[in-house]
Design a protein around this motif. Structure first.
Motif: not given
Length: 306
Positions: A125-128, A117-118, A207-208
């Motif tokens: 998953v990264r985008g989530f 779902s994410a 991005g983190i």
């Protein structure tokens, strides 16, 4: 590190050396070996989420359980999760007999539903996770709280036949929230794998910032951190994880979590034990910078740090 004491400078140097020495030696006895077995980023993300979710309990049990779930998904777990059309059937058939402590095959299948779902919601998953960051966040705590709320708010009928997860559902254990005080050890472990890049961690999520990560704090890290004077807190909760991270940030503000393995392995290997007399301080590479170790070894002098 100009404001550190001589002992802290020595501890920083020893932690740095230890953090560089451990990774290759432990890569096959740690759950990180599972995402490392895949080449594609989406498969590493999926395998890493599964591996970290079950990273509680005895190491041998963790490795067996994660291996079982990933074997059921085949060589490309991300695509396999996306192709599951009947999660209860997947639990009954592909995961028949699965058990990891208090989690059943149905719980494992529900975890796969959450991962799928994410991915569907954000494209990856990264985008989530990256999409749940906010500029005002000082660390990943806010992002993790939003991730937990988003997942728990899903329509769970495809996975469990009910709109919402019951309050007593073991599935909730997979999605802890820092706001409730949880140290979120498994979330933070997963983020460390995905965000940091070195000989062990993958560096997939640019991005983190690594400076926002929080040390995955379990009983081993908590024990060693208390012995080293990185925290005095008695419970391994979110505040403790933050305090340990803040102290380590004095050694490396850009990447404080890089010391995680060095702390954890001293506990896992039984060098540092809850009963201090049973600890093997003479074998500990951090003994010179450890107040307890120096007392037990006769207040060994603090050497100059080059």
């Amino acid at each position: 590190m100009s404001n550190l004491s001589a002992r802290e400078l020595l501890l920083a140097a020893r932690l740095d050396r230890l953090s560089r020495a451990y990774p290759r030696a432990i890569s096959q006895t740690d759950p990180i070996r599972f995402p490392a077995a895949y080449e594609r980023p989406d498969d590493r993300e999926a395998a890493g989420w599964i591996a970290s979710a079950f990273a509680y309990g005895r190491v041998e049990t963790i490795l067996t359980s994660v291996g079982r779930v990933l074997a059921a998904l085949g060589p490309h777990p991300a695509g396999a999760i996306a192709s599951i059309s009947d999660f209860p059937r997947f639990a009954r058939e592909e995961l028949a007999g699965f058990r990891h402590r208090f989690h059943s095959a149905a719980d494992a299948s529900a975890l796969l539903y959450a991962i799928g779902s994410a991915r569907a919601q954000a494209g990856s998953v990264r985008g989530f996770f990256e999409g749940l960051q906010r500029p005002e966040d000082g660390d990943v705590g806010g992002m993790l709280s939003r991730a937990a709320r988003s997942i728990l708010a899903l329509d769970w009928r495809p996975a469990i036949g009910r709109r919402s997860l019951p309050d007593t559902s073991p599935v909730r254990f997979f999605f802890p929230d820092p706001r409730s005080g949880s140290a979120c050890k498994r979330w933070n472990l997963y983020l460390r794998w995905m965000v940091r890049r070195d000989a062990l961690d993958f560096g997939l999520w640019g991005g983190i910032s690594a400076s926002r990560l929080v040390v995955p704090t379990d009983t081993h890290v908590h024990l060693v951190a208390r012995r080293l004077g990185l925290t005095r807190r008695k419970s391994a909760d979110w505040k403790t994880a933050r305090e340990i991270t803040d102290r380590l940030a004095r050694f490396d503000a850009r990447d404080p979590v890089r010391y995680d393995y060095a702390l954890c392995r001293l506990g896992v290997l039984g060098v540092c034990r809850k009963a201090l007399p049973a600890s093997r301080c003479g074998e500990c590479p951090l003994a010179e910078g450890c107040p307890a170790g120096r007392r037990r070894l006769g207040r060994i002098p603090i050497p100059a740090v080059a």
